[in-house]
Design an enzyme around this catalytic site. Sequence first.
Site, short mmCIF file in Angstrom:
data_model
loop_
_atom_site.label_atom_id
_atom_site.label_comp_id
_atom_site.label_asym_id
_atom_site.label_seq_id
_atom_site.Cartn_x
_atom_site.Cartn_y
_atom_site.Cartn_z
N LYS A 54 0.82 -1.20 0.00
CA LYS A 54 0.00 0.00 0.00
C LYS A 54 0.86 1.26 0.00
CE LYS A 54 -3.67 -2.50 2.37
NZ LYS A 54 -4.29 -2.85 3.67
N GLN A 98 -3.83 -1.11 9.87
CA GLN A 98 -3.83 -2.46 9.32
C GLN A 98 -4.41 -3.47 10.32
OE1 GLN A 98 -2.91 -3.34 6.12
NE2 GLN A 98 -3.67 -5.37 6.62
N ASP A 121 -10.57 3.22 4.60
CA ASP A 121 -11.00 1.82 4.53
C ASP A 121 -12.53 1.71 4.61
OD1 ASP A 121 -9.15 -0.12 4.00
OD2 ASP A 121 -8.56 -0.45 6.08
#
Length: 291
Positions: A54, A98, A121
Amino acid sequence: MSSASSPRLIDGKAIAAAVTEDVARRTAALTVKPGLAVVLVGEDPASGVYVSMKSKKAESLGFHSVQHTLPAGTGAADLLAVVAALNADPAIHGILVQLPLPKHLDAAAVIAAIDPDKDVDGLSVINAGRLTVGDRSAIVPCTPLGCMTLIGEVHGADLSGLHAVVIGRSRLVGLPMALLLQQANATVTIAHSRTPDLPGLARGADILVAAAGRAEMVRGDWIKPGATVIDVGTSRVPDATRTSGQRLVGDVAFDEAGAAGAITPVPGGVGPMTIAMLMKNTLEAAEKAAR
């Protein structure tokens, strides 16, 4: 899968490349660099790989890319302090923590602490609520957003008259996927492990999204002839012919899926779209902040 009846392969790599090319073009037109901060707690190898991917993708697109790697024993107060600092940083437009986090940390509390407008997200309760009511300000979870782009390649944006079945009801994929399909005018059924006659239900789907997390659960006789099949699953199964002793498969038994009209492969289908949509969400958060 026989060559005579092979469905169209939906090339997630190529479509993701087109998405990121558009992101790069729009980024170059901005006066401020989109800022993406990725927070990793602990040393889980798979999480480390995902974070690195990412961060590198963000840098390649001209983003301001920041990575915070914290020890596995980091306490909740210290992690929340990092999130608060990123919330307050005007150079950061997207924050990604994460998952999974170490067991002593409450992931829901950490996600709730992220500014909803920086929650790229799309996991916060606020963004989930916005999506539920069709609020266009919602940041949509990356995987279902990518799936909708893949479906759009086959059917276009308007899914009127089509029956979509989503196997899986997770907050991350299944539920937002169903909402997006409904908002595109599909008739949607959410199925799961307790659904009676799941194969029969799946056979009625014009669009079948498999997001149950069970390797090759969807067999060939579950698929309606001509259906579009989106395989979200990724599982490793034993394979003595591979050097690693394993191979990657999806939730669909791909070799049996010859009846499908179009299908995403695993790997190379949904996976590349997830990172592409993370970049798109970050860019759009930066564009919104710049208005």
